[in-house]
Scaffold this motif. Structure first.
Motif, PDB file in Angstrom:
ATOM      1  N   MET A 191     -60.248 -36.822  46.931  1.00 33.20           N
ATOM      2  CA  MET A 191     -59.097 -35.957  47.171  1.00 33.20           C
ATOM      3  C   MET A 191     -59.339 -34.627  46.459  1.00 33.20           C
ATOM      4  O   MET A 191     -59.767 -34.600  45.304  1.00 33.20           O
ATOM      5  CB  MET A 191     -57.798 -36.574  46.660  1.00 33.20           C
ATOM      6  N   THR A 192     -59.059 -33.527  47.153  1.00 36.82           N
ATOM      7  CA  THR A 192     -59.178 -32.199  46.555  1.00 36.82           C
ATOM      8  C   THR A 192     -57.874 -31.433  46.745  1.00 36.82           C
ATOM      9  O   THR A 192     -57.084 -31.744  47.644  1.00 36.82           O
ATOM     10  CB  THR A 192     -60.318 -31.403  47.205  1.00 36.82           C
ATOM     11  N   THR A 193     -57.679 -30.433  45.895  1.00 33.62           N
ATOM     12  CA  THR A 193     -56.574 -29.500  46.065  1.00 33.62           C
ATOM     13  C   THR A 193     -57.139 -28.080  46.033  1.00 33.62           C
ATOM     14  O   THR A 193     -58.345 -27.881  45.917  1.00 33.62           O
ATOM     15  CB  THR A 193     -55.508 -29.687  44.967  1.00 33.62           C
ATOM     16  N   ASP A 194     -56.256 -27.120  46.186  1.00 34.96           N
ATOM     17  CA  ASP A 194     -56.702 -25.732  46.304  1.00 34.96           C
ATOM     18  C   ASP A 194     -57.435 -25.243  45.055  1.00 34.96           C
ATOM     19  O   ASP A 194     -57.131 -25.658  43.932  1.00 34.96           O
ATOM     20  CB  ASP A 194     -55.500 -24.816  46.554  1.00 34.96           C
ATOM     21  N   VAL A 196     -57.087 -20.422  53.604  1.00 42.13           N
ATOM     22  CA  VAL A 196     -55.657 -20.665  53.439  1.00 42.13           C
ATOM     23  C   VAL A 196     -55.264 -22.011  54.032  1.00 42.13           C
ATOM     24  O   VAL A 196     -54.411 -22.725  53.485  1.00 42.13           O
ATOM     25  CB  VAL A 196     -54.835 -19.522  54.063  1.00 42.13           C
ATOM     26  N   VAL A 197     -55.882 -22.391  55.156  1.00 43.87           N
ATOM     27  CA  VAL A 197     -55.522 -23.659  55.803  1.00 43.87           C
ATOM     28  C   VAL A 197     -56.431 -24.815  55.387  1.00 43.87           C
ATOM     29  O   VAL A 197     -56.442 -25.862  56.026  1.00 43.87           O
ATOM     30  CB  VAL A 197     -55.491 -23.535  57.347  1.00 43.87           C
ATOM     31  N   GLY A 198     -57.189 -24.641  54.296  1.00 45.21           N
ATOM     32  CA  GLY A 198     -57.851 -25.793  53.708  1.00 45.21           C
ATOM     33  C   GLY A 198     -59.313 -25.991  54.015  1.00 45.21           C
ATOM     34  O   GLY A 198     -59.864 -27.057  53.726  1.00 45.21           O
ATOM     35  N   TYR A 199     -59.985 -24.982  54.555  1.00 48.86           N
ATOM     36  CA  TYR A 199     -61.407 -25.141  54.876  1.00 48.86           C
ATOM     37  C   TYR A 199     -62.211 -25.507  53.632  1.00 48.86           C
ATOM     38  O   TYR A 199     -63.029 -26.439  53.662  1.00 48.86           O
ATOM     39  CB  TYR A 199     -61.942 -23.848  55.495  1.00 48.86           C
ATOM     40  N   ASP A 200     -61.984 -24.802  52.525  1.00 49.86           N
ATOM     41  CA  ASP A 200     -62.755 -25.070  51.314  1.00 49.86           C
ATOM     42  C   ASP A 200     -62.390 -26.415  50.697  1.00 49.86           C
ATOM     43  O   ASP A 200     -63.258 -27.114  50.157  1.00 49.86           O
ATOM     44  CB  ASP A 200     -62.545 -23.945  50.295  1.00 49.86           C
ATOM     45  N   MET A 201     -61.112 -26.805  50.769  1.00 51.67           N
ATOM     46  CA  MET A 201     -60.722 -28.135  50.292  1.00 51.67           C
ATOM     47  C   MET A 201     -61.454 -29.221  51.068  1.00 51.67           C
ATOM     48  O   MET A 201     -61.959 -30.185  50.502  1.00 51.67           O
ATOM     49  CB  MET A 201     -59.207 -28.344  50.452  1.00 51.67           C
ATOM     50  N   THR A 202     -61.506 -29.051  52.393  1.00 52.08           N
ATOM     51  CA  THR A 202     -62.182 -30.038  53.240  1.00 52.08           C
ATOM     52  C   THR A 202     -63.659 -30.107  52.925  1.00 52.08           C
ATOM     53  O   THR A 202     -64.236 -31.198  52.777  1.00 52.08           O
ATOM     54  CB  THR A 202     -61.964 -29.681  54.718  1.00 52.08           C
ATOM     55  N   GLN A 257     -62.789 -40.348  57.737  1.00 51.70           N
ATOM     56  CA  GLN A 257     -61.396 -39.942  57.905  1.00 51.70           C
ATOM     57  C   GLN A 257     -61.146 -38.654  57.138  1.00 51.70           C
ATOM     58  O   GLN A 257     -61.558 -38.514  55.980  1.00 51.70           O
ATOM     59  CB  GLN A 257     -60.465 -41.030  57.384  1.00 51.70           C
ATOM     60  N   HIS A 258     -60.419 -37.715  57.765  1.00 57.35           N
ATOM     61  CA  HIS A 258     -60.066 -36.439  57.141  1.00 57.35           C
ATOM     62  C   HIS A 258     -58.591 -36.179  57.376  1.00 57.35           C
ATOM     63  O   HIS A 258     -58.128 -36.146  58.511  1.00 57.35           O
ATOM     64  CB  HIS A 258     -60.901 -35.315  57.758  1.00 57.35           C
ATOM     65  N   ASN A 259     -57.833 -36.027  56.293  1.00 58.10           N
ATOM     66  CA  ASN A 259     -56.386 -35.821  56.372  1.00 58.10           C
ATOM     67  C   ASN A 259     -56.025 -34.675  55.433  1.00 58.10           C
ATOM     68  O   ASN A 259     -56.375 -34.698  54.255  1.00 58.10           O
ATOM     69  CB  ASN A 259     -55.684 -37.112  55.971  1.00 58.10           C
ATOM     70  N   LEU A 260     -55.326 -33.673  55.956  1.00 58.20           N
ATOM     71  CA  LEU A 260     -55.098 -32.418  55.256  1.00 58.20           C
ATOM     72  C   LEU A 260     -53.612 -32.119  55.137  1.00 58.20           C
ATOM     73  O   LEU A 260     -52.855 -32.293  56.092  1.00 58.20           O
ATOM     74  CB  LEU A 260     -55.775 -31.286  56.033  1.00 58.20           C
ATOM     75  N   GLY A 261     -53.200 -31.642  53.961  1.00 59.90           N
ATOM     76  CA  GLY A 261     -51.835 -31.183  53.765  1.00 59.90           C
ATOM     77  C   GLY A 261     -51.838 -29.814  53.133  1.00 59.90           C
ATOM     78  O   GLY A 261     -52.481 -29.609  52.089  1.00 59.90           O
ATOM     79  N   LEU A 262     -51.150 -28.865  53.738  1.00 60.68           N
ATOM     80  CA  LEU A 262     -51.078 -27.530  53.154  1.00 60.68           C
ATOM     81  C   LEU A 262     -50.224 -27.555  51.897  1.00 60.68           C
ATOM     82  O   LEU A 262     -49.252 -28.285  51.805  1.00 60.68           O
ATOM     83  CB  LEU A 262     -50.486 -26.538  54.163  1.00 60.68           C
ATOM     84  N   GLY A 263     -50.661 -26.775  50.934  1.00 61.92           N
ATOM     85  CA  GLY A 263     -49.855 -26.648  49.730  1.00 61.92           C
ATOM     86  C   GLY A 263     -50.475 -27.013  48.398  1.00 61.92           C
ATOM     87  O   GLY A 263     -49.941 -26.597  47.389  1.00 61.92           O
ATOM     88  N   GLY A 264     -51.550 -27.780  48.250  1.00 65.46           N
ATOM     89  CA  GLY A 264     -52.338 -28.370  49.311  1.00 65.46           C
ATOM     90  C   GLY A 264     -53.062 -29.602  48.791  1.00 65.46           C
ATOM     91  O   GLY A 264     -53.282 -29.771  47.607  1.00 65.46           O
ATOM     92  N   ALA A 265     -53.502 -30.415  49.719  1.00 58.27           N
ATOM     93  CA  ALA A 265     -54.284 -31.604  49.396  1.00 58.27           C
ATOM     94  C   ALA A 265     -55.108 -32.003  50.598  1.00 58.27           C
ATOM     95  O   ALA A 265     -54.657 -31.890  51.741  1.00 58.27           O
ATOM     96  CB  ALA A 265     -53.377 -32.756  48.977  1.00 58.27           C
ATOM     97  N   CYS A 266     -56.316 -32.471  50.337  1.00 61.41           N
ATOM     98  CA  CYS A 266     -57.180 -32.978  51.396  1.00 61.41           C
ATOM     99  C   CYS A 266     -57.808 -34.274  50.920  1.00 61.41           C
ATOM    100  O   CYS A 266     -58.296 -34.357  49.784  1.00 61.41           O
ATOM    101  CB  CYS A 266     -58.281 -31.957  51.723  1.00 61.41           C
ATOM    102  N   VAL A 267     -57.771 -35.296  51.770  1.00 64.26           N
ATOM    103  CA  VAL A 267     -58.372 -36.586  51.455  1.00 64.26           C
ATOM    104  C   VAL A 267     -59.407 -36.913  52.523  1.00 64.26           C
ATOM    105  O   VAL A 267     -59.112 -36.889  53.718  1.00 64.26           O
ATOM    106  CB  VAL A 267     -57.321 -37.710  51.387  1.00 64.26           C
ATOM    107  N   VAL A 268     -60.621 -37.194  52.088  1.00 61.25           N
ATOM    108  CA  VAL A 268     -61.696 -37.610  52.977  1.00 61.25           C
ATOM    109  C   VAL A 268     -62.149 -39.000  52.542  1.00 61.25           C
ATOM    110  O   VAL A 268     -62.373 -39.239  51.341  1.00 61.25           O
ATOM    111  CB  VAL A 268     -62.883 -36.620  52.944  1.00 61.25           C
ATOM    112  N   THR A 269     -62.256 -39.920  53.492  1.00 62.17           N
ATOM    113  CA  THR A 269     -62.572 -41.320  53.205  1.00 62.17           C
ATOM    114  C   THR A 269     -63.674 -41.799  54.136  1.00 62.17           C
ATOM    115  O   THR A 269     -63.635 -41.520  55.342  1.00 62.17           O
ATOM    116  CB  THR A 269     -61.331 -42.208  53.388  1.00 62.17           C
ATOM    117  N   LEU A 270     -64.644 -42.503  53.584  1.00 62.31           N
ATOM    118  CA  LEU A 270     -65.751 -43.058  54.367  1.00 62.31           C
ATOM    119  C   LEU A 270     -65.645 -44.585  54.365  1.00 62.31           C
ATOM    120  O   LEU A 270     -65.518 -45.199  53.302  1.00 62.31           O
ATOM    121  CB  LEU A 270     -67.093 -42.632  53.768  1.00 62.31           C
TER     122      LEU A 270
END
Length: 394
Positions: free
Chosen positions: A245-248, A262-268, A376-389
């Protein structure tokens, strides 16, 4: 940190707002389905993490008390559109750390029609920094906030690489084609590229048929240790091989910020890198992906953020059909957020369910042949991104 298995998954068919059950009934149904899939009772669950975005505090308890009042800790989670996978992340940590042997992750959402909107007008918005950057980059608009952000990112990408409007539309066509095979999806009627482009313009390259719909639904997963799975003879577990999980970071908001950041490219990109490094795999090893296609623009840029195709090649990736059956990696076989639907709190766990079914070889008409690794890639602005293998248990 020990291995963590997905012992069971469950979800209910997604619906348009007003067409389904209230949140507590939806949540109970999805949780019961996951427990039945694992072949265990609620009394075996030691902790629960329940995600939703729009709802009163302790709504998680209201949903789970229909299964029984066992006295276990129930933690309510809200991380915008990444809420479901945030609940999954917390559940995995509990099992991996040894704090619990069996944990339930549940997500649900009872939404209203129309674009997302703020409910609290008497306090600062958590999007203040993002909105400030956005207005500086592209000015102000009357369009809803989320399409402004993601449409702006799509327009920025298109200006940089010359991406055609038709390429964005092809992603919607693909999503509907996949969803036509999914009995859980809210939109199962196929559309043409011409229909997508002719639908009302929203912002940037986005038309209405390139935006995910407000949706009601629920999904759940039972996570457990290998020892628990053996003790209770869980027959088809799937392993979480890696998760991050990452945040901004400052790149979202500083002078180098772009609409894509802004929409999470770097978080992803950061979360994906952590997962690949931890698992020792290459993006080319991935056979199927459920990614956060809240808008076609986000699916396009996420191909590159996840490393599925090199930077600047997403259009070729789409045009060559490398994002679907017969191509390099099948993206969103479920139909994704665009067509399966996007009940915010449930989305991350619905993605989990789809990938578990794929790895078990039980996705029926949606089955991807020979898949061994699922992302799996799930993104939330504000922000949080979770990637799962995920991978099957050998």
């Amino acid at each position: 940190m020990r291995s963590v298995l997905v012992g069971g998954v469950g979800m209910i068919p997604f619906t348009k707002p007003g067409a389904g059950d209230p949140y507590d009934v939806m949540g109970e149904r999805a949780a019961r389905a996951a427990l039945d899939d694992a072949g265990i009772g609620y009394d075996q669950v030691q902790q629960a993490y329940v995600g939703y975005v729009y709802g009163d505090s302790t709504s998680g308890q209201a949903a789970l008390y229909g299964l029984g009042q066992t006295g276990i800790p129930v933690v309510n989670v809200n991380n915008n559109c990444s809420t479901g996978s945030s609940a999954l992340w917390l559940a995995r940590q509990a099992v991996a750390s040894g704090a619990a042997e069996c944990v339930l992750a549940l997500g649900f959402e009872q939404m209203t029609p129309g674009a997302l909107r703020a409910l609290w007008e008497d306090r600062p918005t958590p999007f203040a920094r993002s909105m400030s950057v956005m207005h500086g980059l592209q000015g102000e608009s009357q369009a809803p906030l989320a399409p402004q952000m993601f449409g702006g990112a799509g327009a920025e990408y298109a200006a940089r690489y010359g991406t055609k409007p038709e390429t964005f539309a092809k992603i919607s066509v693909k999503a509907r084609r996949h969803a036509a095979r999914n009995p859980y999806a809210v939109f199962r009627t196929e559309v043409t590229e011409e229909e997508v482009l002719a639908s009302p313009h929203i912002y940037g390259p986005l038309t209405r048929l390139q935006c995910c719909p407000p949706t009601c639904g629920a999904a759940a997963a039972v996570l457990c240790s290998p020892e628990f799975a053996a003790r209770y003879r869980i027959s088809e577990p799937v392993a979480i091989r890696a998760q991050a999980m990452t945040t901004d970071t400052p790149t979202t908001f500083d002078d180098s910020a772009t609409m894509m950041t802004v929409v999470g490219y770097d978080m992803t990109r950061a979360a994906a890198h952590q997962v690949y490094e931890a698992a020792g795999v290459d993006p080319g090893d991935i056979g199927v992906v459920e990614l956060h296609d809240c808008f076609t623009a986000n699916e396009l840029i996420t191909y590159e953020a996840l490393g599925l195709t090199p930077e600047g090649t997403a259009e070729k990736f789409v045009v060559d059909g490398d994002n679907t059956y017969g191509g390099r990696v099948v993206t969103n076989p479920s139909g994704g957020l665009l067509s399966k639907g996007h009940p915010l709190g449930a989305t991350g766990l619905a993605q989990c369910a789809e990938l578990v079914w794929q790895l078990r070889g039980r996705a029926e008409a949606r089955q991807v042949d020979g898949v061994r690794l699922a992302l799996q890639h799930n993104l939330g602005l504000g922000g949080a991104c979770v990637v799962t293998l995920y991978e099957p248990v050998s």
